[in-house]
Enzyme design. Structure first.
Site, PDB file in Angstrom:
ATOM      1  N   ASP A 177      63.124 -12.358  53.309  1.00 50.45           N
ATOM      2  CA  ASP A 177      63.627 -12.790  52.186  1.00 50.45           C
ATOM      3  C   ASP A 177      65.280 -11.446  52.902  1.00 50.45           C
ATOM      4  OD1 ASP A 177      64.756 -13.605  49.480  1.00 50.45           O
ATOM      5  OD2 ASP A 177      64.646 -11.638  48.808  1.00 50.45           O
ATOM      6  N   CYS A 191      65.083 -19.798  42.698  1.00 51.08           N
ATOM      7  CA  CYS A 191      65.280 -18.423  43.407  1.00 51.08           C
ATOM      8  C   CYS A 191      64.600 -16.981  43.132  1.00 51.08           C
ATOM      9  CB  CYS A 191      66.801 -18.025  42.096  1.00 51.08           C
ATOM     10  SG  CYS A 191      67.797 -16.302  42.698  1.00 51.08           S
ATOM     11  N   HIS A 204      65.170 -14.292  42.252  1.00 54.48           N
ATOM     12  CA  HIS A 204      64.442 -13.427  41.143  1.00 54.48           C
ATOM     13  C   HIS A 204      64.992 -14.396  40.181  1.00 54.48           C
ATOM     14  CE1 HIS A 204      66.729 -11.127  44.352  1.00 54.48           C
ATOM     15  NE2 HIS A 204      66.740 -10.387  43.166  1.00 54.48           N
TER      16      HIS A 204
END
Ligand code: DGL
Length: 263
Positions: A9, A183, A185
């Site tokens: 990532d 995403c 997060h």
């Protein structure tokens, strides 16, 4: 010795995928690379994201992994078809599993997608969804401030709520019944996103589906690990202490064995 699963990532966010991999494949060893020195990828050009991704792939291949999971949505959206052309190792991105689940779940065929600027600009989710069901209407918006909010641990209260209200207004207006958290997060901001979108809107967090896909491929290839509980090794290109602390929010525990490497 059996080989590990490689995961990379742009930074720490991919640990949300590692968490699911550990849940569903507890016997597998995992090697993680977080490109902390060059994060965020979400605002970088396509060329740069492709170059970084190839370097990350080469690093993981040196660790002799049997499959690589691209945990980053931006990389999965922008670079996956290219890197799949260059490497023979099985590569699993986060985009298709999330898109499939959303198309399956949506009742009114209106799906919202949120992600970094790079992910949204690539239109990769739109294309993937349209391929699965051309009748689905997609409303995609970039929510760049969600990444620093998640990393700051600022996931509750007035500020994130106000930001979420502003970003998500077009999705509410479009009447979507399903939203892809596109995403790494964004799962950390689920409660705030839920509060804004309402309890009838389904939030798709692709990490679970990604782990199912990894399991399926390993089973098909006869590469599943049997035996003892797997281990995890963490590598970063900068700031191992910061990564180790943030791991608590993304993985559910702090990690100490983080090694800094130069690609
Ligand atoms: N990992 C990225 C993603 O999922 C978010 C952070 C970044 O912009 O690099 O798109």
């Amino acid at each position: 010795m059996s080989k590990a699963i490689g995961v990379f990532d742009s930074g720490v966010g991919g640990l949300t995928v590692v968490k699911e991999l550990i849940n569903q494949l507890p016997q597998e060893d995992i090697v993680y690379f977080g490109d902390i020195a060059r994060v965020p990828y979400g605002i970088k050009s396509r060329e740069t994201i492709i170059r970084f991704s190839i370097e990350n792939m080469l690093f993981l291949l040196k660790q002799e992994v049997k499959l690589i999971c691209v945990a980053c949505n931006t990389v999965s959206s922008v670079a996956l078809p290219i890197i799949q052309k260059y490497f023979r190792v099985p590569i699993v991105g986060v985009l298709s599993p999330g898109a499939r689940e959303a198309v399956y779940a949506s009742q009114n065929k209106k799906i919202g997608v949120i992600g970094t600027r790079g992910t949204i600009k690539s239109r990769a989710y739109d294309l993937e969804i349209k391929q699965l069901d051309p009748k689905v209407k997609v409303k995609a918006v970039a929510c760049p401030l969600f990444v620093p909010l998640a990393e700051e641990g600022w996931t509750q209260g007035d500020v994130p709520l106000k930001i979420a209200r502003t970003y998500l207004a077009p999705l509410k207006e479009a009447g979507v019944d399903t939203v892809i958290l596109g995403c790494t997060h964004y799962p950390l901001l689920k409660p705030v996103i839920k509060e804004v979108m309402g309890k009838n809107v389904l939030l798709i967090d692709s990490a679970k589906q990604v782990a199912i896909e990894v399991k399926k491929i390993l089973a098909q290839e006869g590469m599943l690990n049997a035996g003892a509980r797997g281990t995890q090794r963490f590598y970063v290109s900068d700031n191992p202490e910061w990564f180790g602390q943030l791991a608590k929010a993304f993985l559910g525990r702090e990690v100490k064995n983080v090694e800094k490497v130069t690609l």
